[in-house]
Design a protein around this motif. Structure first.
Motif, PDB file in Angstrom:
ATOM      1  N   SER A  36       0.839  -1.206   0.000  1.00  0.00           N
ATOM      2  CA  SER A  36       0.000   0.000   0.000  1.00  0.00           C
ATOM      3  C   SER A  36       0.867   1.246   0.000  1.00  0.00           C
ATOM      4  O   SER A  36       1.990   1.237   0.503  1.00  0.00           O
ATOM      5  CB  SER A  36      -0.904   0.022   1.239  1.00  0.00           C
ATOM      6  OG  SER A  36      -1.789  -1.074   1.253  1.00  0.00           O
ATOM      7  N   SER A  61     -11.650   0.062 -13.110  1.00  0.00           N
ATOM      8  CA  SER A  61     -10.872  -1.075 -12.626  1.00  0.00           C
ATOM      9  C   SER A  61     -10.154  -0.796 -11.308  1.00  0.00           C
ATOM     10  O   SER A  61      -9.651  -1.723 -10.673  1.00  0.00           O
ATOM     11  CB  SER A  61      -9.848  -1.469 -13.681  1.00  0.00           C
ATOM     12  OG  SER A  61      -8.953  -0.397 -13.930  1.00  0.00           O
ATOM     13  N   LYS A  65     -11.460   1.068  -8.607  1.00  0.00           N
ATOM     14  CA  LYS A  65     -12.333   1.429  -7.485  1.00  0.00           C
ATOM     15  C   LYS A  65     -12.217   0.466  -6.312  1.00  0.00           C
ATOM     16  O   LYS A  65     -12.370   0.856  -5.155  1.00  0.00           O
ATOM     17  CB  LYS A  65     -13.771   1.507  -7.962  1.00  0.00           C
ATOM     18  CG  LYS A  65     -14.733   2.067  -6.931  1.00  0.00           C
ATOM     19  CD  LYS A  65     -16.110   2.285  -7.511  1.00  0.00           C
ATOM     20  CE  LYS A  65     -17.035   2.946  -6.494  1.00  0.00           C
ATOM     21  NZ  LYS A  65     -18.371   3.209  -7.075  1.00  0.00           N
ATOM     22  N   ASP A  66     -11.947  -0.765  -6.588  1.00  0.00           N
ATOM     23  CA  ASP A  66     -11.887  -1.756  -5.512  1.00  0.00           C
ATOM     24  C   ASP A  66     -10.616  -1.650  -4.680  1.00  0.00           C
ATOM     25  O   ASP A  66     -10.574  -2.162  -3.558  1.00  0.00           O
ATOM     26  CB  ASP A  66     -11.981  -3.166  -6.095  1.00  0.00           C
ATOM     27  CG  ASP A  66     -13.349  -3.448  -6.682  1.00  0.00           C
ATOM     28  OD1 ASP A  66     -13.436  -4.358  -7.535  1.00  0.00           O
ATOM     29  OD2 ASP A  66     -14.310  -2.759  -6.306  1.00  0.00           O
ATOM     30  N   ARG A  67      -9.594  -0.998  -5.206  1.00  0.00           N
ATOM     31  CA  ARG A  67      -8.312  -0.976  -4.516  1.00  0.00           C
ATOM     32  C   ARG A  67      -7.870   0.424  -4.097  1.00  0.00           C
ATOM     33  O   ARG A  67      -7.070   0.570  -3.175  1.00  0.00           O
ATOM     34  CB  ARG A  67      -7.224  -1.591  -5.412  1.00  0.00           C
ATOM     35  CG  ARG A  67      -7.498  -3.046  -5.784  1.00  0.00           C
ATOM     36  CD  ARG A  67      -6.330  -3.637  -6.576  1.00  0.00           C
ATOM     37  NE  ARG A  67      -6.204  -3.032  -7.898  1.00  0.00           N
ATOM     38  CZ  ARG A  67      -5.143  -2.358  -8.313  1.00  0.00           C
ATOM     39  NH1 ARG A  67      -4.099  -2.195  -7.500  1.00  0.00           N
ATOM     40  NH2 ARG A  67      -5.101  -1.854  -9.538  1.00  0.00           N
ATOM     41  N   THR A  73      -8.703   4.518  -2.989  1.00  0.00           N
ATOM     42  CA  THR A  73      -9.689   5.396  -2.358  1.00  0.00           C
ATOM     43  C   THR A  73      -9.181   6.831  -2.378  1.00  0.00           C
ATOM     44  O   THR A  73      -8.081   7.101  -1.886  1.00  0.00           O
ATOM     45  CB  THR A  73      -9.961   4.971  -0.910  1.00  0.00           C
ATOM     46  OG1 THR A  73     -10.421   3.615  -0.882  1.00  0.00           O
ATOM     47  CG2 THR A  73     -11.024   5.871  -0.279  1.00  0.00           C
ATOM     48  N   TYR A 126     -14.113   7.127 -10.201  1.00  0.00           N
ATOM     49  CA  TYR A 126     -12.920   6.298 -10.347  1.00  0.00           C
ATOM     50  C   TYR A 126     -12.867   5.694 -11.736  1.00  0.00           C
ATOM     51  O   TYR A 126     -13.907   5.410 -12.345  1.00  0.00           O
ATOM     52  CB  TYR A 126     -12.946   5.142  -9.348  1.00  0.00           C
ATOM     53  CG  TYR A 126     -12.810   5.534  -7.906  1.00  0.00           C
ATOM     54  CD1 TYR A 126     -13.925   5.843  -7.147  1.00  0.00           C
ATOM     55  CD2 TYR A 126     -11.562   5.563  -7.288  1.00  0.00           C
ATOM     56  CE1 TYR A 126     -13.808   6.198  -5.812  1.00  0.00           C
ATOM     57  CE2 TYR A 126     -11.437   5.900  -5.949  1.00  0.00           C
ATOM     58  CZ  TYR A 126     -12.556   6.212  -5.222  1.00  0.00           C
ATOM     59  OH  TYR A 126     -12.438   6.543  -3.897  1.00  0.00           O
ATOM     60  N   ASN A 131      -4.233   0.405  -2.224  1.00  0.00           N
ATOM     61  CA  ASN A 131      -4.028  -0.893  -1.598  1.00  0.00           C
ATOM     62  C   ASN A 131      -3.935  -1.975  -2.659  1.00  0.00           C
ATOM     63  O   ASN A 131      -4.382  -1.791  -3.791  1.00  0.00           O
ATOM     64  CB  ASN A 131      -5.182  -1.206  -0.648  1.00  0.00           C
ATOM     65  CG  ASN A 131      -5.314  -0.191   0.478  1.00  0.00           C
ATOM     66  OD1 ASN A 131      -4.319   0.350   0.968  1.00  0.00           O
ATOM     67  ND2 ASN A 131      -6.538   0.079   0.890  1.00  0.00           N
TER      68      ASN A 131
END
Length: 121
Positions: free
Chosen positions: A17, A62, A64-66, A68, A59, A83
């Motif tokens: 991260s 692809s 958005k899940d990782r 912020t 975002y 992350n």
């Protein structure tokens, strides 16, 4: 004019991260949208994420899940928490803000100098 100073880039192992920060400074201005973009050699600069003054975010699908994005309006600062970093996230990350001087209505955009993020084992 609005000046942007980015920090937080560096070398990280896959799965790790990083948190990028960007501080906007100047006099007599209002910021509307703050965001992050990234660029790799030979490719166009691409959107990572943006955030409005009210906190509405956007975002690249692809990421958005990782990733912020957040901001502190009182500090004129935008953050990008990244992350689960992958080697393909390696790029120069640029901060961008849309702003206007308080005495005019014309919107302007400013870019930071970029911060290198390298994801490698």
């Amino acid at each position: 004019q609005v000046q942007l100073v980015e920090s937080g880039g560096g070398l990280v192992q896959p799965g790790g991260s990083l948190r990028l920060s960007c501080v906007a400074s100047g006099s007599s201005f209002s910021i509307y949208v703050m965001g992050w973009y990234r660029q790799t050699p030979g490719k166009q600069r691409e959107l990572v994420a943006t955030i409005t003054t009210g906190g509405t975010t956007d975002y690249a699908g692809s990421l958005k899940d990782r990733f912020t994005i957040s901001r502190d309006n009182a500090k004129n600062t935008v953050y990008l928490q990244m992350n689960g970093l992958k080697p393909e996230d390696t790029a120069v990350y640029y901060c961008n803000v849309v702003w206007r001087a308080t005495t005019v209505t014309t919107l302007r955009t400013s870019w930071g100098q970029g911060t290198q993020v390298t994801v490698s084992s």
